[in-house]
Design a protein around this motif. Sequence first.
Motif, PDB file in Angstrom:
ATOM      1  N   UNK A  42      14.132   9.171 -34.993  1.00 53.10           N
ATOM      2  CA  UNK A  42      14.639   9.635 -33.897  1.00 53.10           C
ATOM      3  C   UNK A  42      15.601  10.854 -33.896  1.00 53.10           C
ATOM      4  N   UNK A  43      15.823  11.583 -32.794  1.00 57.50           N
ATOM      5  CA  UNK A  43      16.737  12.653 -32.989  1.00 57.50           C
ATOM      6  C   UNK A  43      18.018  11.910 -31.613  1.00 57.50           C
ATOM      7  N   UNK A  44      19.068  12.676 -31.653  1.00 58.03           N
ATOM      8  CA  UNK A  44      19.983  12.495 -30.890  1.00 58.03           C
ATOM      9  C   UNK A  44      19.911  13.202 -29.434  1.00 58.03           C
ATOM     10  N   UNK A  45      19.863  12.730 -28.308  1.00 62.04           N
ATOM     11  CA  UNK A  45      19.688  13.477 -27.363  1.00 62.04           C
ATOM     12  C   UNK A  45      19.906  12.762 -26.149  1.00 62.04           C
ATOM     13  N   UNK A  46      21.061  12.939 -25.723  1.00 61.37           N
ATOM     14  CA  UNK A  46      21.748  12.229 -24.524  1.00 61.37           C
ATOM     15  C   UNK A  46      21.768  13.009 -23.173  1.00 61.37           C
ATOM     16  N   UNK A  47      21.101  14.225 -23.202  1.00 63.19           N
ATOM     17  CA  UNK A  47      21.012  14.852 -22.026  1.00 63.19           C
ATOM     18  C   UNK A  47      19.668  15.915 -22.002  1.00 63.19           C
ATOM     19  N   UNK A  48      19.238  16.402 -20.898  1.00 60.53           N
ATOM     20  CA  UNK A  48      18.338  17.380 -20.945  1.00 60.53           C
ATOM     21  C   UNK A  48      18.766  18.619 -21.356  1.00 60.53           C
ATOM     22  N   UNK A  49      17.786  19.315 -21.857  1.00 59.82           N
ATOM     23  CA  UNK A  49      18.280  20.781 -22.449  1.00 59.82           C
ATOM     24  C   UNK A  49      17.552  21.854 -21.207  1.00 59.82           C
ATOM     25  N   UNK A  50      17.958  23.075 -21.315  1.00 61.04           N
ATOM     26  CA  UNK A  50      17.324  24.056 -20.400  1.00 61.04           C
ATOM     27  C   UNK A  50      16.047  24.202 -20.677  1.00 61.04           C
ATOM     28  N   UNK A  51      14.926  24.344 -19.565  1.00 64.51           N
ATOM     29  CA  UNK A  51      13.589  24.202 -20.295  1.00 64.51           C
ATOM     30  C   UNK A  51      13.240  25.370 -20.863  1.00 64.51           C
ATOM     31  N   UNK A  52      13.758  26.441 -21.122  1.00 63.86           N
ATOM     32  CA  UNK A  52      13.481  27.671 -21.805  1.00 63.86           C
ATOM     33  C   UNK A  52      14.228  27.699 -23.036  1.00 63.86           C
ATOM     34  N   UNK A  53      14.983  26.923 -23.631  1.00 65.25           N
ATOM     35  CA  UNK A  53      15.769  26.860 -24.765  1.00 65.25           C
ATOM     36  C   UNK A  53      14.460  26.465 -25.877  1.00 65.25           C
ATOM     37  N   UNK A  54      14.826  27.215 -26.888  1.00 65.71           N
ATOM     38  CA  UNK A  54      13.867  26.664 -28.049  1.00 65.71           C
ATOM     39  C   UNK A  54      14.587  26.060 -29.038  1.00 65.71           C
ATOM     40  N   UNK A  55      14.342  24.974 -29.375  1.00 67.80           N
ATOM     41  CA  UNK A  55      14.818  23.664 -30.157  1.00 67.80           C
ATOM     42  C   UNK A  55      14.009  23.474 -31.631  1.00 67.80           C
TER      43      UNK A  55
END
Length: 88
Positions: A11-24
């Motif tokens: 799992x990764x910690x992700x409590x919200x949406x990120x901007x669609x164009x952001x590279x992760x």
Amino acid sequence: MITLQQDADGFIRMGRHYPASLRIRIAFADGSTGEFSGRTLNNVYDAALAEFRNRNGLDARGYNRTPAGRTNSGNRLDFVPVHPGMGG
């Protein structure tokens, strides 16, 4: 670009949406890395949230529609399952 670390359980910690164009970038537990768009991770988050709500008897908005007397500890999701090659 931001980097997230996968835990030993996948799992990764992700409590919200990120901007669609952001590279992760995700550093996976097996030592590999992958780069994904914010949109891809947002879709993974939405699918995990829908599964969580379904398993806990919550509706699409996260509300418990059962009669009073039964409590649920919450309707948030902080950890999302990820794997290498899930689409970029």
